[in-house]
Write an enzyme that holds these catalytic residues in place. Structure first.
Site: not given
Ligand code: NDP
Length: 311
Positions: A44, A94, A130, A155
């Site tokens: 988005l 990344k 982030d 993660g």
């Protein structure tokens, strides 16, 4: 092959490396920003960043680029000559991008991952927004600071690394790292060890810990954490189950799913069902994007315009 005319009234939903190779500036508001990822259709960022660009009277646009792992070096190399201002990176780029930058900002060096690139004087400068974006999202969603929380991160990829580092820098009470590939969680914990030198809290529970990806380990830890963060892509696909079993979730928890999607992820549904507080990754997307906008343009981002575009 016909040159791609970018920035026309009708933008393509998704561009590719092939498009970039035949890029031809034409429009008054050319595409000079974008997000590289694979998959990228769900992103988005274009809605949010294009609303900000328009609001600030910046005559350029932001688009999605489906760039595979092996295509990243070639795609990045093209950007300076194509007059791009910058790009965002998402899965799976990344970590791999770090070694492709001309310069790496402290935020990206420490996180070991790049999510924002600024192109300046032909150089690729890598940043990571982030971690800060996550911290602002948690404050906004749950009215609490990371330093007051015991956090379990699921993660150990690019997003998880930035989130874990932010928890470490903000001196969270505890940080527990779980990853399918346990070695990666262990390595991340080792990298963050210096931030957790102070005395243990809560009796025998270590302040910093890597745990295996199994239900017994989760069950024990959940009794000893306040915030559970999903920083895996599990939930991106509609059919995905929650990354951890729904029966582990309890009312005392805050659950943050970095995945954002048009419908509730299984993790968010399970958290709500369990009586926990829960939020999805839209707020992190907003704040990491606003910080990126500030890096690209050296000016404050129109946060409310961006938020409205996302909602
Ligand atoms: P990476 O590819 O760098 O890392 C993915 C991580 O998820 C790895 O630790 C991997 O474990 C784990 N993983 C992948 N599949 C599974 C699975 N089926 N079960 C358990 N673990 C799994 O991706 P990123 O860190 O860049 O992004 C992860 C997600 O974070 C994205 O999909 C996105 O949804 C979200 N995100 C959201 C943002 C926001 O603003 N809201 C910003 C950034 C990311 P292993 O090492 O074992 O392979």
């Amino acid at each position: 092959m016909a040159p791609v005319e970018y920035g026309e009234a009708e933008m393509k939903e998704i561009y590719t490396l092939v498009d970039l190779k035949s890029w031809k500036p034409k429009a008054k508001t050319p595409i000079r920003l974008g997000v590289f990822g694979n998959p990228v259709a769900h992103s988005l960022s274009p809605e949010m960043q294009n609303a900000a660009l328009e609001n600030c009277g910046l005559p350029m646009r932001y688009a999605r680029f489906q760039i595979g792992a092996g295509e990243l070096p070639a795609a990045l190399e093209l950007l300076p000559e194509l007059n791009f201002v910058g790009v965002n990176l998402t899965v799976p780029h990344k970590i791999a991008a770090l070694k492709l930058m001309t310069e790496v900002d402290e935020s990206a060096r420490q996180a070991g991952a790049v999510n924002t690139i600024k192109i300046e004087d032909g150089k690729l400068r890598g940043f990571n927004t982030d971690g800060k974006g996550f911290s602002r999202a948690i404050r906004e969603e749950f009215s609490v600071d990371l330093r007051d929380l015991r956090v379990l991160v699921l993660g150990a990829g690019g997003a998880a690394r930035a989130i874990a580092l932010e928890c470490a820098k903000e001196n969270s009470e505890r940080l527990v790292l779980a990853n399918r590939d346990f070695e990666k969680a262990k390595q991340l914990a080792d990298e963050l060890r210096s931030f957790f030198g102070e005395a243990r809290v809560l009796g025998p529970v270590p302040r910093l810990q890597a745990i295996p990806w199994d239900e017994a380990a989760f069950r024990f830890q959940i009794a000893n954490v306040d915030l559970v963060v999903n920083a895996t892509p599990v939930g991106l696909h509609h059919a995905d189950a929650a990354p951890i079993s729904a029966r582990l979730l309890a009312p005392h928890l805050m659950v943050y799913d970095t995945v954002y999607s048009s419908r509730q992820t299984a993790l968010i549904s399970a958290a709500v069902e369990a009586g926990a507080r829960a939020a999805n990754g839209l707020s992190m997307l907003l704040h990491q994007g606003a910080l990126g906008f500030e890096i690209w343009f050296d000016r404050a981002a129109p946060l409310n315009v961006m938020r409205k575009a996302l909602l």
